[in-house]
Motif scaffolding. Sequence first.
Motif, PDB file in Angstrom:
ATOM      1  N   LEU A  39       0.824  -1.207   0.000  1.00 48.79           N
ATOM      2  CA  LEU A  39       0.000   0.000   0.000  1.00 48.79           C
ATOM      3  C   LEU A  39       0.860   1.259   0.000  1.00 48.79           C
ATOM      4  O   LEU A  39       0.553   2.231  -0.700  1.00 48.79           O
ATOM      5  N   ALA A  40       1.936   1.243   0.760  1.00 48.86           N
ATOM      6  CA  ALA A  40       2.826   2.404   0.800  1.00 48.86           C
ATOM      7  C   ALA A  40       3.444   2.656  -0.570  1.00 48.86           C
ATOM      8  O   ALA A  40       3.555   3.808  -1.010  1.00 48.86           O
ATOM      9  N   MET A  41       3.830   1.595  -1.264  1.00 49.14           N
ATOM     10  CA  MET A  41       4.405   1.768  -2.600  1.00 49.14           C
ATOM     11  C   MET A  41       3.371   2.327  -3.567  1.00 49.14           C
ATOM     12  O   MET A  41       3.687   3.177  -4.399  1.00 49.14           O
ATOM     13  N   LEU A  42       2.127   1.857  -3.455  1.00 53.11           N
ATOM     14  CA  LEU A  42       1.082   2.372  -4.337  1.00 53.11           C
ATOM     15  C   LEU A  42       0.829   3.853  -4.087  1.00 53.11           C
ATOM     16  O   LEU A  42       0.738   4.651  -5.020  1.00 53.11           O
ATOM     17  N   VAL A  43       0.719   4.231  -2.829  1.00 52.54           N
ATOM     18  CA  VAL A  43       0.430   5.628  -2.488  1.00 52.54           C
ATOM     19  C   VAL A  43       1.603   6.523  -2.861  1.00 52.54           C
ATOM     20  O   VAL A  43       1.427   7.566  -3.488  1.00 52.54           O
ATOM     21  N   CYS A  44       2.801   6.124  -2.496  1.00 53.93           N
ATOM     22  CA  CYS A  44       3.978   6.947  -2.791  1.00 53.93           C
ATOM     23  C   CYS A  44       4.259   6.996  -4.283  1.00 53.93           C
ATOM     24  O   CYS A  44       4.679   8.020  -4.803  1.00 53.93           O
TER      25      CYS A  44
END
Length: 57
Positions: A39-44
């Motif tokens: 999720l962090a990779m998607l958001v960032c």
Amino acid sequence: MGEENSTSGTCKPSKTFKAKCSHMVRKQRAKFYILGRCLAMLVCGRGRDRERDRILI
């Protein structure tokens, strides 16, 4: 015939209830860690794409 193993996967079954619970907690914690990283990779990643598009225009 032979003794059947009712557990799935390659994990060795634990003998005590406490050991079984702690094993399940560790597995769930690992799954949540991986999910959080994704999720962090998607958001960032989306934020970086927007900034890059603004710079190019």
